[in-house]
Design a protein around this motif. Structure first.
Motif, mmCIF file in Angstrom:
data_model
loop_
_atom_site.group_PDB
_atom_site.id
_atom_site.type_symbol
_atom_site.label_atom_id
_atom_site.label_comp_id
_atom_site.label_asym_id
_atom_site.label_seq_id
_atom_site.Cartn_x
_atom_site.Cartn_y
_atom_site.Cartn_z
ATOM 1 N N CYS A 142 0.810 -1.334 -0.067
ATOM 2 C CA CYS A 142 -0.034 0.234 -0.090
ATOM 3 C C CYS A 142 1.084 1.291 0.061
ATOM 4 C CB CYS A 142 -0.834 -0.049 1.077
ATOM 5 S SG CYS A 142 -2.187 -1.451 1.309
ATOM 6 N N ASN A 143 2.110 1.278 0.365
ATOM 7 C CA ASN A 143 3.102 2.260 0.461
ATOM 8 C C ASN A 143 4.230 2.322 -0.085
ATOM 9 O OD1 ASN A 143 1.169 3.682 2.632
ATOM 10 N ND2 ASN A 143 1.641 1.634 3.720
ATOM 11 N N GLY A 144 5.046 3.313 -0.274
ATOM 12 C CA GLY A 144 6.157 3.403 -0.918
ATOM 13 C C GLY A 144 7.259 3.480 0.059
ATOM 14 N N ASP A 145 8.197 4.568 -0.092
ATOM 15 C CA ASP A 145 9.172 4.842 0.804
ATOM 16 C C ASP A 145 8.541 5.308 2.186
ATOM 17 O OD1 ASP A 145 10.984 4.370 -1.133
ATOM 18 O OD2 ASP A 145 11.263 6.545 -1.715
ATOM 19 N N VAL A 146 9.210 5.273 3.357
ATOM 20 C CA VAL A 146 8.685 5.523 4.695
ATOM 21 C C VAL A 146 9.875 6.481 5.028
ATOM 22 C CG1 VAL A 146 8.439 4.346 6.930
ATOM 23 C CG2 VAL A 146 8.036 2.890 4.968
ATOM 24 N N TYR A 147 9.051 7.516 5.823
ATOM 25 C CA TYR A 147 9.919 8.719 6.184
ATOM 26 C C TYR A 147 9.394 8.712 7.790
ATOM 27 C CZ TYR A 147 10.675 10.228 1.562
ATOM 28 O OH TYR A 147 11.149 10.396 0.272
ATOM 29 N N LEU A 148 10.716 8.913 8.510
ATOM 30 C CA LEU A 148 10.471 8.811 9.979
ATOM 31 C C LEU A 148 10.592 10.426 10.366
ATOM 32 C CD1 LEU A 148 10.493 7.594 12.708
ATOM 33 C CD2 LEU A 148 12.721 7.405 12.620
ATOM 34 N N VAL A 149 9.534 10.908 10.998
ATOM 35 C CA VAL A 149 9.232 12.534 11.325
ATOM 36 C C VAL A 149 8.785 12.444 12.690
ATOM 37 C CG1 VAL A 149 7.881 14.569 10.378
ATOM 38 C CG2 VAL A 149 8.636 12.606 8.832
ATOM 39 N N GLY A 150 9.448 13.486 13.224
ATOM 40 C CA GLY A 150 9.320 13.869 14.574
ATOM 41 C C GLY A 150 9.838 15.002 15.224
ATOM 42 N N ALA A 151 9.373 15.637 16.274
ATOM 43 C CA ALA A 151 10.279 16.658 17.046
ATOM 44 C C ALA A 151 11.493 16.252 17.697
ATOM 45 C CB ALA A 151 9.389 17.202 18.185
ATOM 46 N N THR A 152 12.418 17.199 17.925
ATOM 47 C CA THR A 152 13.760 16.797 18.491
ATOM 48 C C THR A 152 13.408 16.015 19.680
ATOM 49 O OG1 THR A 152 13.646 19.141 19.473
ATOM 50 C CG2 THR A 152 14.835 18.876 17.332
ATOM 51 N N ASN A 153 14.436 15.308 19.914
ATOM 52 C CA ASN A 153 14.624 14.233 21.130
ATOM 53 C C ASN A 153 13.309 13.452 21.225
ATOM 54 O OD1 ASN A 153 15.991 17.153 22.512
ATOM 55 N ND2 ASN A 153 17.220 15.459 22.608
ATOM 56 N N SER A 154 12.777 13.001 20.147
ATOM 57 C CA SER A 154 11.859 12.018 20.257
ATOM 58 C C SER A 154 12.125 10.513 20.110
ATOM 59 C CB SER A 154 10.619 12.334 19.060
ATOM 60 O OG SER A 154 11.316 12.404 17.760
ATOM 61 N N GLY A 155 13.248 10.426 19.785
ATOM 62 C CA GLY A 155 14.004 8.942 19.720
ATOM 63 C C GLY A 155 14.145 8.550 18.367
ATOM 64 N N LYS A 156 14.030 9.553 17.286
ATOM 65 C CA LYS A 156 14.199 8.893 15.822
ATOM 66 C C LYS A 156 15.360 8.220 15.550
ATOM 67 C CE LYS A 156 13.480 12.864 13.725
ATOM 68 N NZ LYS A 156 13.616 13.656 15.072
ATOM 69 N N SER A 157 16.403 8.713 15.895
ATOM 70 C CA SER A 157 17.717 8.320 15.561
ATOM 71 C C SER A 157 18.044 6.985 16.345
ATOM 72 C CB SER A 157 18.813 9.107 15.817
ATOM 73 O OG SER A 157 18.887 10.238 15.032
ATOM 74 N N THR A 158 17.442 6.766 17.405
ATOM 75 C CA THR A 158 17.447 5.530 18.113
ATOM 76 C C THR A 158 16.600 4.385 17.463
ATOM 77 O OG1 THR A 158 17.970 6.590 20.196
ATOM 78 C CG2 THR A 158 17.242 4.335 20.230
ATOM 79 N N LEU A 159 15.539 4.957 16.818
ATOM 80 C CA LEU A 159 14.783 3.691 16.072
ATOM 81 C C LEU A 159 15.352 3.493 14.977
ATOM 82 C CD1 LEU A 159 12.137 2.036 16.124
ATOM 83 C CD2 LEU A 159 11.030 4.258 14.854
ATOM 84 N N PHE A 160 15.919 4.414 14.325
ATOM 85 C CA PHE A 160 16.555 4.271 12.868
ATOM 86 C C PHE A 160 17.733 3.254 13.098
ATOM 87 C CE2 PHE A 160 20.222 5.094 10.070
ATOM 88 C CZ PHE A 160 19.206 5.185 8.722
#
Length: 676
Positions: free
Chosen positions: A312-330
């Motif tokens: 159903c979807n193409g590429d996935v973009y991880l979006v959020g505010a600073t210090n929300s833990g995006k790089s850790t999830l990456f």
């Protein structure tokens, strides 16, 4: 080597043999001294310092207390031994202060940019301006480029290099301020999300929300940022840091997250007639999921949801505010079944730091195609791991779980089904390198550089990508006013242990020097439960002494944050008051949370129909929110016995839970929590 051995052998017999434990003034040979790293020393053995005593609270009428107890303060390292008193006539030694790492190197504006991104933050590497993201000193830059900037060989050498900013963040916990505005962050994220769809499918937005900062971490202009018609999967992160106040507290978290998303215009899809899905808003909220990117809780289930949405979807973009833990999830997904098996060797891990705005550009890895065979093998692995008990895990896994249990309440295990087949190492034997005479010192050649692993064209020509975008800087956030050392104290990194106090009218509660709550009027005593970093002190005093306490101790040890004394407080904004009126709903449930920007919150529990008049303070330019209903309404139950003669209760830390393990007699709640 032989000379060193002979020197050590000659030195050891000279040490006196100890037939009984030596006294405080006797010397112990270095080889026998406990804790010695080797070598000879003449320093006398010192007795360990006495354990610090808990500060005693003042009387029940004094109400002036500082609450920093060992129950919730992180365990300190070994205390340094005290130096013996200096001899008469000699100056006393001053304790060594930790020096800040000196940034060296010079820029060179004449060298063009490399065209290669930093593997830690995604910024383009260059040596032109230290204030621009991606900077490397010109000396280091030229050495990596082989003296020929712009060459293909030099670009290959920069493949896994990190910029100076990422290096200082990781190795020296030192942040360099970059000239990147909030609008530049937003333009970069918006341009990536509005790019033409690849593979004929719109991208999936994985929106990361910090549950500790709800609802501030849900950006008000999120619909305008992602664009109309976008599919959004909201992920609530850091649930491992919050204690469970009831068996269904995760369901309550999910409802609170849905309510916050609906407030900004992100609405779920409504199930229409005939199985058709009709959007009720400009964005389509696909699902809401709770995880801990640090401990791995809920990550395997998130991967399964993402793989089911492949068609159903193409590429996935991880979006959020600073210090929300995006790089850790990456970084967690990079070592999981969600990315191609070879990606963990080709792509470097993202830089992780508590400093806001660590990621400065897009980082990405290729997503593996979840074929039927791969999904079947993955489910078989998950079923096999779910049948294991903690005792059946390897020693390394048990040590890792033991470490995570000290850091969070909810722990998960993220494994890999599709491993890259590694070729067996070939041992090269050269007899000439191993032959030498007795007079010659053996010379060992340095390790040969590892062959760089790269993707082929066929592996990436139809690949879909997972992008980590820069964090959006939040407005009116107290973290924007703090230094890097202060941010480390304010942002929680371990499981939060709530601190509960019972206050009478006329008493004041300080949360460091970042927040203050005055209990002005009320018929009875009320309970104030603090949910904030364990390193942020709480101070209770009377209303008459509150102003003098703040003027005297702000910026100093008692209130701790901000730190730096009077000079620091001159530039720190003053505290601005806000009047609050609440009505109690009973002694078993909090009526509201007073959220002091991103520094934490205080849950207020009062008697039924008791009207409270409060005054809360936060630094000028930051946001104070009254959150109804509270995130943890039954948090007043997470406390021990009241300390005699004090306004505080002893702290109590709930036990941690591990998902994806077979439930036994001591862990029956694991399966129930994982299903919520």
């Amino acid at each position: 080597m032989h000379r060193l051995s002979r020197a050590l052998l000659r030195a050891l017999p000279r040490a006196p043999l100890l037939r009984q434990p030596p006294g405080p003034g006797r010397l112990l040979p270095a080889a026998l001294r406990p804790g010695s790293r080797g070598g000879l020393s003449t320093r006398p053995r010192r007795e360990p310092p006495a354990a610090p005593q808990r500060p005693a609270a003042q009387g029940p009428g004094g109400e002036e207390e500082q609450f920093v107890f060992p129950e919730y303060v992180a365990e300190p390292g070994p205390a340094p031994a005290r130096e013996p008193p200096a001899a008469p006539g000699r100056p006393e030694r001053r304790p060594r202060e930790k020096r800040q790492h000196r940034v060296t190197g010079r820029p060179d504006p004449s060298v063009p940019p490399s065209g290669v991104s930093c593997s830690g933050c995604g910024a383009e590497l260059h040596c032109r301006d230290p204030a621009v993201p991606g900077y490397l000193p010109s000396e280091k830059y030229r050495s990596l480029m082989g003296g020929q900037p712009g060459g293909s060989e030099g670009q290959g050498a920069l493949g896994r290099v990190v910029c100076q900013r990422c290096w200082l963040l990781v190795h020296h916990q030192q942040a360099l301020h970059m000239q990147v505005s909030r609008e530049q962050y937003r333009n970069l994220v918006s341009a990536a999300l509005r790019s033409p769809p690849r593979h004929g499918r719109r991208p999936l937005v994985l929106y990361m929300v910090d549950m500790l900062d709800l609802p501030d971490s849900v950006l008000q202009d999120l619909p305008q940022l992602v664009g109309a018609g976008s599919n959004i999967l909201v992920v609530g992160n850091k649930v491992d840091l919050l204690p469970g106040d009831s068996p269904d507290y995760l369901k309550r978290f999910r409802k609170q997250l849905l309510r916050s998303c609906a407030h900004v215009g992100i609405l779920p899809a409504a199930q229409g007639t005939g199985g058709q899905v009709a959007r009720t808003g400009s964005q389509n909220l696909v699902d809401v999921h709770l995880i801990s990117a640090k401990t791995g809780y809920g990550v395997e289930e998130l991967i399964s949801k993402l793989q089911r949405s492949w068609k159903c979807n193409g590429d996935v973009y991880l979006v959020g505010a600073t210090n929300s833990g995006k790089s850790t999830l990456f970084n967690t997904l990079l070592q999981s079944d969600y990315c191609k098996s070879k990606a963990s060797e080709v792509i470097s891990r993202a830089t992780i730091s508590p400093w806001p705005g660590t990621t400065l550009n897009l980082l990405k890895f290729p997503i593996i195609n979840p074929t039927s065979d791969r999904l079947f093998r993955r489910q078989e692995r998950l079923k096999a791991e779910a049948e294991k008990t903690e005792e059946q895990l390897s020693d390394d896994e048990q040590k890792y779980l033991k470490c995570l249990k000290k850091q969070g309440y909810l722990i998960g295990r993220v494994g890999r089904t599709f491993q890259q087949q590694k070729s067996k190492a070939v041992i090269e034997f050269d007899p000439d390198e191993l032959s030498f005479s007795m007079e010659e010192e053996p010379v060992f050649s340095s390790n040969k550089p590892k062959e760089r692993v790269e993707f082929t064209y066929n592996e990436l020509k139809d690949a879909r990508w997972f992008f980590d975008t820069p964090g959006i800087v939040k407005e009116n956030c107290v973290l924007n006013l703090l230094t890097e050392k202060e941010v480390k104290l304010v942002l929680p990194t371990h499981a939060i242990v709530p601190r509960t106090f019972v206050l009478k009218p006329g008493m004041v509660l300080f949360l460091g020097a970042l927040g203050r709550i005055d209990y002005l009027q009320g018929a009875k005593s009320s309970w104030f439960s603090v949910v904030a970093s364990n390193l942020l002190p709480v101070h209770v005093t009377t209303l008459e002494k509150a102003d003098s306490i703040y003027q005297k101790h702000a910026g100093k040890t008692l209130l701790k944050v901000p730190m730096g004394g009077e000079e620091r407080m001159k530039e720190f904004p003053p505290l601005i008051p806000q009047e609050i009126t609440l009505e109690g709903i009973g002694t078993l449930e909090a009526v509201a949370d007073i959220k002091l920007s991103s520094a934490g919150w205080v849950a207020i529990t009062a008697h039924l129909e008791d009207k409270l008049q409060l005054r809360a303070y936060t630094p000028e330019g930051t946001t104070l929110i009254i959150r109804k209903p509270p995130l943890l309404p039954h948090i007043v139950d997470i406390k021990g016995n009241r300390i005699r003669g004090s306004a505080s209760y002893r702290t109590k830390k709930p036990p941690p839970l591990v998902e994806n393990l077979k439930a036994n007699g001591t862990n029956k709640q694991i399966k129930r929590v994982s299903k919520i």
